[in-house]
Design a protein around this motif. Sequence first.
Motif, PDB file in Angstrom:
ATOM      1  N   THR A 142     -13.769 -31.140  35.553  1.00  0.00           N
ATOM      2  CA  THR A 142     -12.795 -32.202  35.849  1.00  0.00           C
ATOM      3  C   THR A 142     -12.967 -32.711  37.279  1.00  0.00           C
ATOM      4  O   THR A 142     -12.930 -33.927  37.530  1.00  0.00           O
ATOM      5  CB  THR A 142     -11.364 -31.675  35.649  1.00  0.00           C
ATOM      6  N   LEU A 143     -13.174 -31.804  38.211  1.00  0.00           N
ATOM      7  CA  LEU A 143     -13.393 -32.205  39.595  1.00  0.00           C
ATOM      8  C   LEU A 143     -14.687 -32.993  39.742  1.00  0.00           C
ATOM      9  O   LEU A 143     -14.757 -33.953  40.524  1.00  0.00           O
ATOM     10  CB  LEU A 143     -13.420 -30.972  40.502  1.00  0.00           C
ATOM     11  N   ASN A 144     -15.719 -32.620  38.993  1.00  0.00           N
ATOM     12  CA  ASN A 144     -16.984 -33.350  39.060  1.00  0.00           C
ATOM     13  C   ASN A 144     -16.856 -34.750  38.469  1.00  0.00           C
ATOM     14  O   ASN A 144     -17.511 -35.690  38.938  1.00  0.00           O
ATOM     15  CB  ASN A 144     -18.081 -32.572  38.325  1.00  0.00           C
ATOM     16  N   VAL A 145     -16.031 -34.890  37.428  1.00  0.00           N
ATOM     17  CA  VAL A 145     -15.772 -36.220  36.877  1.00  0.00           C
ATOM     18  C   VAL A 145     -15.108 -37.100  37.937  1.00  0.00           C
ATOM     19  O   VAL A 145     -15.492 -38.258  38.134  1.00  0.00           O
ATOM     20  CB  VAL A 145     -14.892 -36.123  35.615  1.00  0.00           C
ATOM     21  N   ALA A 146     -14.105 -36.564  38.616  1.00  0.00           N
ATOM     22  CA  ALA A 146     -13.441 -37.325  39.683  1.00  0.00           C
ATOM     23  C   ALA A 146     -14.422 -37.657  40.808  1.00  0.00           C
ATOM     24  O   ALA A 146     -14.418 -38.772  41.350  1.00  0.00           O
ATOM     25  CB  ALA A 146     -12.251 -36.538  40.224  1.00  0.00           C
ATOM     26  N   ALA A 147     -15.289 -36.707  41.159  1.00  0.00           N
ATOM     27  CA  ALA A 147     -16.249 -36.925  42.244  1.00  0.00           C
ATOM     28  C   ALA A 147     -17.256 -38.008  41.885  1.00  0.00           C
ATOM     29  O   ALA A 147     -17.760 -38.709  42.778  1.00  0.00           O
ATOM     30  CB  ALA A 147     -16.975 -35.616  42.561  1.00  0.00           C
ATOM     31  N   SER A 148     -17.562 -38.184  40.598  1.00  0.00           N
ATOM     32  CA  SER A 148     -18.528 -39.216  40.203  1.00  0.00           C
ATOM     33  C   SER A 148     -18.016 -40.614  40.540  1.00  0.00           C
ATOM     34  O   SER A 148     -18.809 -41.531  40.786  1.00  0.00           O
ATOM     35  CB  SER A 148     -18.824 -39.107  38.704  1.00  0.00           C
ATOM     36  N   TYR A 224      -4.135 -34.672  39.282  1.00  0.00           N
ATOM     37  CA  TYR A 224      -3.406 -35.938  39.236  1.00  0.00           C
ATOM     38  C   TYR A 224      -3.614 -36.739  40.527  1.00  0.00           C
ATOM     39  O   TYR A 224      -3.875 -37.947  40.477  1.00  0.00           O
ATOM     40  CB  TYR A 224      -1.918 -35.686  39.021  1.00  0.00           C
ATOM     41  N   GLU A 225      -3.493 -36.078  41.658  1.00  0.00           N
ATOM     42  CA  GLU A 225      -3.628 -36.787  42.936  1.00  0.00           C
ATOM     43  C   GLU A 225      -5.020 -37.380  43.109  1.00  0.00           C
ATOM     44  O   GLU A 225      -5.171 -38.472  43.651  1.00  0.00           O
ATOM     45  CB  GLU A 225      -3.306 -35.832  44.090  1.00  0.00           C
ATOM     46  N   LYS A 226      -6.033 -36.666  42.642  1.00  0.00           N
ATOM     47  CA  LYS A 226      -7.400 -37.187  42.756  1.00  0.00           C
ATOM     48  C   LYS A 226      -7.569 -38.441  41.915  1.00  0.00           C
ATOM     49  O   LYS A 226      -8.085 -39.465  42.394  1.00  0.00           O
ATOM     50  CB  LYS A 226      -8.414 -36.116  42.345  1.00  0.00           C
TER      51      LYS A 226
END
Length: 320
Positions: A142-148, A224-226
């Motif tokens: 999930t964090l990697n999706v946001a980072a993309s 959520y915040e990301k």
Amino acid sequence: MILLQYFEPETQNWQQIDFSTLPQQLSADARVWINLNDANADELQQVLQHFAITPTMAEDFSRQRHPPKLETQADYSLLILRGYADADFSEYASSAQVNLLYSHNVLISMIKCHNPHLLQQLTPQLIAGHRNTVADWVKQLTLNVAASYLEKLIAFEDELSELEDNMLHRGNDEQMALMMRYRSVLRKINRNLAYQKDIFADALYEENSPLLQQFGRPVVRDFYEKFERLHSMTDMYYDQLSDLVSGYMSTSSHQINDRMKVLTMISSIFIPLTFVAGIYGMNFEYMPELTWPAAYFSVLALMAGGGVAALFWFKHKGWW
């Protein structure tokens, strides 16, 4: 092809095994990751039936394209996310579709991504001798999706500033077309981010949310915040591009109005002169002015005086 990684609690090691040798009942300490990226339809159904996935959840998981969503039934949760797989915002090929079906000790993933670098980031990492938890995998993905998205948006900020400076000083139709493409791409990814933001926003306000039970409130709030920040950034950049487009259109309209004003003044001067020339160009036999010795110079003086008078009138009105 089904790729299955199995963590054997007794040896504390990961090993790749054939799906047919997977134990029917997994121990509490066992971990299983099933990669279905290259699986065909029959293999996909075989895996879903083995774990008794409900038909509705299996149908959503099997789809190549599906809006981001979260669904929980029985022991399994379905989380569908979309990452950004293109190099920049000038073109939009397709999103990275991340389909995750997971329980306490089983992760079934199907990821469709045309960007090899991002695909590697969206692949769970197996550490020898380390008992990876499914929750940690899902969190990292999930964090990697946001980072993309974040990586591209940060790079786009400098490009947008440069584009704004160029439009203010030497804007042209080519840059205008580029801004329209940027707006189209940002509008598409804004929808994806809105879906994903809402997934975690809803989880924060549900008392018995599965995400809260699996990850805890601080982690879900971080998710959520990301995504909320990414959604706000795309909104802001879209508005800035819209302002640039509107500014360029206003500038172009003003330039066109100035050109039309010049043409109007020229027409206002030469139309009466053309009218006079047309009258005296008629081939009538009896035209009294033709016999006047000073007729030619008088008409020229009248025409010149009319043109000069029109220029003074335009000047008085502040048209030039």
